[in-house]
Design a protein around this motif. Sequence first.
Motif, PDB file in Angstrom:
ATOM      1  N   ASP A  22      -6.241 -13.042  -5.069  1.00  0.00           N
ATOM      2  CA  ASP A  22      -7.496 -13.321  -5.768  1.00  0.00           C
ATOM      3  C   ASP A  22      -7.926 -14.754  -5.477  1.00  0.00           C
ATOM      4  O   ASP A  22      -7.159 -15.689  -5.723  1.00  0.00           O
ATOM      5  N   LEU A  23      -9.156 -14.921  -4.988  1.00  0.00           N
ATOM      6  CA  LEU A  23      -9.718 -16.243  -4.725  1.00  0.00           C
ATOM      7  C   LEU A  23     -11.087 -16.301  -5.385  1.00  0.00           C
ATOM      8  O   LEU A  23     -12.037 -15.668  -4.936  1.00  0.00           O
ATOM      9  N   TRP A  24     -11.154 -17.032  -6.486  1.00  0.00           N
ATOM     10  CA  TRP A  24     -12.389 -17.139  -7.255  1.00  0.00           C
ATOM     11  C   TRP A  24     -12.970 -18.539  -7.091  1.00  0.00           C
ATOM     12  O   TRP A  24     -12.407 -19.517  -7.571  1.00  0.00           O
ATOM     13  N   LEU A  25     -14.108 -18.621  -6.405  1.00  0.00           N
ATOM     14  CA  LEU A  25     -14.807 -19.883  -6.185  1.00  0.00           C
ATOM     15  C   LEU A  25     -16.213 -19.846  -6.789  1.00  0.00           C
ATOM     16  O   LEU A  25     -17.025 -20.731  -6.540  1.00  0.00           O
ATOM     17  N   SER A  26     -16.501 -18.854  -7.579  1.00  0.00           N
ATOM     18  CA  SER A  26     -17.837 -18.662  -8.135  1.00  0.00           C
ATOM     19  C   SER A  26     -18.200 -19.744  -9.152  1.00  0.00           C
ATOM     20  O   SER A  26     -17.333 -20.455  -9.670  1.00  0.00           O
ATOM     21  N   ASP A  27     -19.502 -19.842  -9.418  1.00  0.00           N
ATOM     22  CA  ASP A  27     -20.035 -20.745 -10.443  1.00  0.00           C
ATOM     23  C   ASP A  27     -19.659 -22.208 -10.208  1.00  0.00           C
ATOM     24  O   ASP A  27     -19.137 -22.881 -11.092  1.00  0.00           O
ATOM     25  N   ASN A  28     -19.928 -22.666  -8.995  1.00  0.00           N
ATOM     26  CA  ASN A  28     -19.766 -24.060  -8.619  1.00  0.00           C
ATOM     27  C   ASN A  28     -21.044 -24.524  -7.936  1.00  0.00           C
ATOM     28  O   ASN A  28     -22.088 -23.879  -8.075  1.00  0.00           O
ATOM     29  N   LEU A  29     -20.966 -25.587  -7.183  1.00  0.00           N
ATOM     30  CA  LEU A  29     -22.116 -26.126  -6.450  1.00  0.00           C
ATOM     31  C   LEU A  29     -21.806 -26.181  -4.957  1.00  0.00           C
ATOM     32  O   LEU A  29     -22.251 -27.095  -4.258  1.00  0.00           O
ATOM     33  N   LEU A  30     -21.044 -25.229  -4.471  1.00  0.00           N
ATOM     34  CA  LEU A  30     -20.615 -25.217  -3.067  1.00  0.00           C
ATOM     35  C   LEU A  30     -21.802 -24.948  -2.149  1.00  0.00           C
ATOM     36  O   LEU A  30     -22.694 -24.160  -2.482  1.00  0.00           O
ATOM     37  N   THR A  31     -21.797 -25.589  -0.989  1.00  0.00           N
ATOM     38  CA  THR A  31     -22.890 -25.481  -0.033  1.00  0.00           C
ATOM     39  C   THR A  31     -22.357 -25.071   1.338  1.00  0.00           C
ATOM     40  O   THR A  31     -21.156 -24.943   1.540  1.00  0.00           O
ATOM     41  N   GLY A  32     -23.278 -24.905   2.279  1.00  0.00           N
ATOM     42  CA  GLY A  32     -22.889 -24.574   3.644  1.00  0.00           C
ATOM     43  C   GLY A  32     -22.735 -23.079   3.830  1.00  0.00           C
ATOM     44  O   GLY A  32     -23.148 -22.273   2.994  1.00  0.00           O
ATOM     45  N   THR A  33     -22.122 -22.709   4.931  1.00  0.00           N
ATOM     46  CA  THR A  33     -21.912 -21.309   5.245  1.00  0.00           C
ATOM     47  C   THR A  33     -20.450 -20.935   5.000  1.00  0.00           C
ATOM     48  O   THR A  33     -19.581 -21.795   4.931  1.00  0.00           O
ATOM     49  N   LEU A  34     -20.215 -19.671   4.889  1.00  0.00           N
ATOM     50  CA  LEU A  34     -18.868 -19.166   4.669  1.00  0.00           C
ATOM     51  C   LEU A  34     -18.105 -19.178   5.996  1.00  0.00           C
ATOM     52  O   LEU A  34     -18.544 -18.564   6.970  1.00  0.00           O
ATOM     53  N   PRO A  35     -16.972 -19.879   6.061  1.00  0.00           N
ATOM     54  CA  PRO A  35     -16.222 -19.934   7.322  1.00  0.00           C
ATOM     55  C   PRO A  35     -15.720 -18.563   7.766  1.00  0.00           C
ATOM     56  O   PRO A  35     -15.419 -17.690   6.952  1.00  0.00           O
ATOM     57  N   ILE A  36     -15.632 -18.400   9.055  1.00  0.00           N
ATOM     58  CA  ILE A  36     -15.081 -17.182   9.660  1.00  0.00           C
ATOM     59  C   ILE A  36     -13.575 -17.175   9.412  1.00  0.00           C
ATOM     60  O   ILE A  36     -12.930 -18.218   9.423  1.00  0.00           O
TER      61      ILE A  36
END
Length: 137
Positions: free
Chosen positions: A55-69
């Motif tokens: 489980d990797l939960w990164l939701s509800d932040n201010l992250l920017t950019g694109t999702l790495p491959i």
Amino acid sequence: ESIEFLSMESNELTGTIPSELFSPSLGALRILYLNDNRLTGVIPNNYGQLPRIKDLWLSDNLLTGTLPIIAEGEFLFLEELLLNNNDLTGSVDESLCLIRNNTVPGGQLGVFHADCQPSADGGAPQIQCSCCTACFE
């Protein structure tokens, strides 16, 4: 002793996500909750290198950019990936869709959330995603 579960959700954390958090030296880590903070910057390119992450939960932040491959052989045990309610843009790479659709042997991603819903005013979604299980605005 190895860390298997790390929950830092809802702690008002700021700054960027350190790439060391995804180091293979933390190979026992199965659950990582960083959601509901004020984390900024991009998702580290090595985010797929935790060999047993479930489980990797990164939701509800201010992250920017694109999702790495992700590389072949990464995220084979990943079941939940929550990225919604950030400022991520671009397209979800096919490498993630392959583990979502069980095309890659061992791919188990069953819950994949992102900001892939068109905006209420008819604008394009922040992220183009053909394999998300839930889309948010």
